[in-house]
Design a protein around this motif. Structure first.
Motif, short mmCIF file in Angstrom:
data_model
loop_
_atom_site.label_atom_id
_atom_site.label_comp_id
_atom_site.label_asym_id
_atom_site.label_seq_id
_atom_site.Cartn_x
_atom_site.Cartn_y
_atom_site.Cartn_z
N CYS A 1 -48.40 -20.39 -13.61
CA CYS A 1 -49.64 -19.72 -13.99
C CYS A 1 -49.34 -18.35 -14.55
CB CYS A 1 -50.55 -19.62 -12.76
SG CYS A 1 -52.14 -18.88 -13.12
N ASN A 2 -50.08 -17.94 -15.56
CA ASN A 2 -49.84 -16.67 -16.23
C ASN A 2 -50.97 -15.67 -16.00
OD1 ASN A 2 -48.09 -15.12 -17.83
ND2 ASN A 2 -49.38 -15.43 -19.63
N CYS A 3 -51.81 -15.92 -14.98
CA CYS A 3 -52.96 -15.03 -14.78
C CYS A 3 -52.59 -13.80 -13.95
CB CYS A 3 -54.10 -15.78 -14.11
SG CYS A 3 -53.71 -16.48 -12.50
N VAL A 4 -51.46 -13.84 -13.25
CA VAL A 4 -51.00 -12.70 -12.45
C VAL A 4 -49.75 -12.13 -13.10
CG1 VAL A 4 -50.15 -11.95 -10.20
CG2 VAL A 4 -51.94 -13.67 -10.33
N ARG A 5 -49.72 -10.82 -13.26
CA ARG A 5 -48.58 -10.16 -13.87
C ARG A 5 -47.73 -9.50 -12.79
NH1 ARG A 5 -45.22 -10.74 -17.99
NH2 ARG A 5 -44.00 -8.83 -18.31
N TYR A 6 -46.52 -10.03 -12.62
CA TYR A 6 -45.57 -9.43 -11.69
C TYR A 6 -44.76 -8.37 -12.43
CZ TYR A 6 -46.82 -13.17 -8.52
OH TYR A 6 -47.53 -14.02 -7.69
N GLU A 7 -44.42 -7.31 -11.72
CA GLU A 7 -43.78 -6.16 -12.36
C GLU A 7 -42.41 -6.51 -12.92
OE1 GLU A 7 -45.38 -6.19 -9.60
OE2 GLU A 7 -47.02 -4.77 -9.92
N THR A 8 -41.67 -7.39 -12.25
CA THR A 8 -40.33 -7.76 -12.71
C THR A 8 -40.14 -9.26 -12.50
OG1 THR A 8 -39.38 -7.33 -10.53
CG2 THR A 8 -39.35 -5.52 -12.13
N GLY A 9 -39.23 -9.82 -13.27
CA GLY A 9 -38.79 -11.18 -13.03
C GLY A 9 -39.69 -12.28 -13.60
N GLN A 10 -40.73 -11.93 -14.32
CA GLN A 10 -41.62 -12.96 -14.87
C GLN A 10 -41.41 -13.08 -16.37
OE1 GLN A 10 -45.69 -12.84 -13.61
NE2 GLN A 10 -46.43 -13.80 -15.48
N GLN A 11 -41.20 -14.28 -16.84
CA GLN A 11 -40.99 -14.51 -18.26
C GLN A 11 -42.32 -14.50 -19.00
OE1 GLN A 11 -38.86 -18.19 -18.60
NE2 GLN A 11 -36.92 -17.31 -17.91
N ASP A 12 -42.27 -14.06 -20.23
CA ASP A 12 -43.45 -14.04 -21.09
C ASP A 12 -43.68 -15.44 -21.64
OD1 ASP A 12 -45.53 -13.52 -22.76
OD2 ASP A 12 -44.52 -11.97 -23.93
N THR A 13 -44.83 -16.00 -21.41
CA THR A 13 -45.12 -17.36 -21.87
C THR A 13 -45.56 -17.40 -23.33
OG1 THR A 13 -47.43 -17.22 -21.17
CG2 THR A 13 -45.83 -18.01 -19.54
N GLY A 14 -45.82 -16.24 -23.92
CA GLY A 14 -46.22 -16.21 -25.31
C GLY A 14 -47.72 -16.26 -25.52
N SER A 15 -48.49 -16.52 -24.47
CA SER A 15 -49.95 -16.57 -24.60
C SER A 15 -50.57 -15.98 -23.34
CB SER A 15 -50.43 -18.01 -24.81
OG SER A 15 -50.10 -18.79 -23.69
N SER A 16 -51.71 -15.35 -23.51
CA SER A 16 -52.40 -14.74 -22.38
C SER A 16 -53.85 -15.17 -22.38
CB SER A 16 -52.33 -13.21 -22.46
OG SER A 16 -50.99 -12.77 -22.36
N PRO A 17 -54.41 -15.45 -21.24
CA PRO A 17 -55.82 -15.84 -21.19
C PRO A 17 -56.72 -14.63 -21.40
CG PRO A 17 -54.93 -15.65 -18.98
CD PRO A 17 -53.78 -15.43 -19.91
N SER A 18 -57.98 -14.88 -21.68
CA SER A 18 -58.95 -13.80 -21.78
C SER A 18 -59.23 -13.25 -20.39
CB SER A 18 -60.25 -14.31 -22.41
OG SER A 18 -60.87 -15.25 -21.52
N ASN A 19 -59.92 -12.10 -20.34
CA ASN A 19 -60.26 -11.51 -19.04
C ASN A 19 -61.05 -12.47 -18.19
OD1 ASN A 19 -58.99 -9.27 -19.98
ND2 ASN A 19 -60.75 -7.90 -19.80
N LEU A 20 -62.02 -13.14 -18.80
CA LEU A 20 -62.85 -14.08 -18.05
C LEU A 20 -62.03 -15.25 -17.55
CD1 LEU A 20 -65.68 -14.86 -17.09
CD2 LEU A 20 -66.04 -15.98 -19.30
N GLU A 21 -61.16 -15.78 -18.41
CA GLU A 21 -60.31 -16.90 -18.00
C GLU A 21 -59.33 -16.48 -16.92
OE1 GLU A 21 -60.03 -19.43 -22.20
OE2 GLU A 21 -58.64 -17.79 -21.79
N THR A 22 -58.87 -15.24 -17.00
CA THR A 22 -57.94 -14.75 -16.00
C THR A 22 -58.54 -14.79 -14.61
OG1 THR A 22 -56.79 -13.28 -17.55
CG2 THR A 22 -56.64 -12.72 -15.22
N LEU A 23 -59.74 -14.25 -14.45
CA LEU A 23 -60.36 -14.21 -13.13
C LEU A 23 -60.80 -15.60 -12.68
CD1 LEU A 23 -62.35 -10.89 -13.45
CD2 LEU A 23 -60.33 -11.32 -12.09
N GLN A 24 -61.15 -16.47 -13.64
CA GLN A 24 -61.46 -17.85 -13.28
C GLN A 24 -60.20 -18.55 -12.76
OE1 GLN A 24 -63.13 -19.29 -16.97
NE2 GLN A 24 -65.23 -19.09 -16.22
N CYS A 25 -59.07 -18.26 -13.37
CA CYS A 25 -57.81 -18.87 -12.96
C CYS A 25 -57.39 -18.36 -11.58
CB CYS A 25 -56.73 -18.56 -13.99
SG CYS A 25 -55.11 -19.28 -13.61
N ILE A 26 -57.53 -17.05 -11.36
CA ILE A 26 -57.19 -16.46 -10.05
C ILE A 26 -57.96 -17.17 -8.95
CG2 ILE A 26 -57.56 -14.40 -8.63
CD1 ILE A 26 -55.18 -14.00 -10.25
N ALA A 27 -59.23 -17.48 -9.25
CA ALA A 27 -60.10 -18.06 -8.23
C ALA A 27 -59.77 -19.51 -7.91
CB ALA A 27 -61.56 -17.96 -8.68
#
Length: 357
Positions: free
Chosen positions: A229-255
């Motif tokens: 899942c790419n909705c949480v950004r860890y400070e180190t050690g996380q690879q960039d998937t090349g795409s990011s969800p919108s703000n609304l999609e991010t919080l929907q994904c977290i939930a």
């Protein structure tokens, strides 16, 4: 196998504090330190740290509990109670904590079940509906709006998730983050914000609902897998998937994330669900509800009950600070150092000789 056991020994010893690690260093003199179940040494590389039931022992001596009318293993009694004729087991001395303010005793459950079994046998739904314990301390109320239902921790009776024949004591709490909590960056929620939110919850009831490991002080973070899942950004050690969800999609994904520890059978399991709450409408920032659950087996609905004694699952669910330590000469004395793997509050998968299955 021998090399694997040697590695386990080293990892287990490294996870213990200095006082507890002496039990893994090999044979030592003195009955109090001759701990067969926990002995790990180079003299016997096949012996590794085993998590045994602290209320049962192989071929243990059983004595009668006056209050239950049943026989329990002798280590299910405190040293003082074991010598009395009118003894009572630890299951009746201790209690299960709902939160830092409210304890639940077996006598409360027994009194309720006995009453319904006498006056309305088989009416389990009515029995469940009539049992409700909650704490209304202001610190637990995190609702977003005054019109919402207060977020009190509560204990209720219900059937288990996987087996409807089992009655469980369900502990539940669902605190809210509030709609203004998350400051999304680059369409991702910083992991640091989630950690701080869960740390706040763990100052109260969350640490009781979801006990922590020394190696994982914020177990709620296990809900989120950075590889999937790419909705949480860890400070180190996380690879960039090349795409990011919108703000609304991010919080929907977290939930949509969940953590489950042996939940659903009544074996003192835990579950955490992240749920989206929109008190101000679909187009407004949502609130994150973290729903904690814990289940403890109580009895069966398909049996005839003349008495209700504490179940083995109840023994393990009790808070260790509410009863004297079991008198078990074959176990390491519990450790009060929370960084030690022998920490007395550490959640564990225990091996029991018998249980209610």
């Amino acid at each position: 196998m021998e090399q694997a056991n040697r590695l386990k020994q080293r990892l287990q010893r490294d996870g213990m504090c200095d006082d507890c690690s002496i039990y893994c260093d090999g044979p030592v003199s003195g009955v109090s330190r001759r701990i067969a179940h926990y002995w790990c040494s180079e003299h016997n590389p096949n012996r590794v740290f085993q998590t045994h039931c602290k209320f049962q022992q192989p071929e243990g001596v059983h004595i009668h509990c006056k209050c239950c009318g049943e026989y329990h293993d002798i280590i299910s009694f405190s040293r003082e109670e074991a010598t009395r004729n009118t003894r009572k087991c630890l299951g009746r001395e201790g209690s299960v904590r709902l939160c830092e303010h409210v304890d639940i005793t077996w006598s409360q459950i027994e009194e309720h079940l006995t009453k319904w079994n006498t006056h309305a046998p088989g009416q389990w739904k009515d029995c469940f509906d009539a049992f409700n314990i909650q704490c209304e301390h202001p610190s637990h109320d995190t609702r977003c709006m005054f019109e919402d239902i207060p977020t009190w921790p509560r204990a209720c009776l219900k059937t288990s998730y996987y087996d409807r024949r089992r009655v469980v004591l369900s502990l539940e709490w669902a605190p809210h983050s509030d709609t203004d909590y998350f400051k999304i960056k680059n369409n991702q929620v910083p992991a640091s914000q989630l950690r701080e939110l869960f740390k706040k919850y763990r100052l109260g009831a969350a640490r009781i609902f979801l006990p922590a490991y020394a190696s994982n002080p914020i177990p709620e973070m296990s809900c989120f897998n950075s590889d999937k899942c790419n909705c949480v950004r860890y400070e180190t050690g996380q690879q960039d998937t090349g795409s990011s969800p919108s703000n609304l999609e991010t919080l929907q994904c977290i939930a949509g994330h969940r953590l489950r520890r042996n939940y659903g059978w009544g074996h003192n399991g835990q579950q955490v669900d992240q749920i989206s709450h929109r008190p101000h409408g679909l187009n407004q920032p949502p609130c994150l509800i973290t729903e904690y659950k814990r289940d403890i087996f109580i009895c069966r609905v398909d049996g005839k009950h003349s008495a209700f004694g504490p179940t083995h699952e109840w023994f393990h669910a009790m808070d260790p600070d509410t009863y004297p330590p079991p008198e078990n000469p074959r176990a390491i004395p519990p450790c009060k150092n929370e960084l030690c793997m022998n920490y007395y509050r550490k959640p564990q998968t225990y091996r029991c000789l018998s249980s209610h299955h």
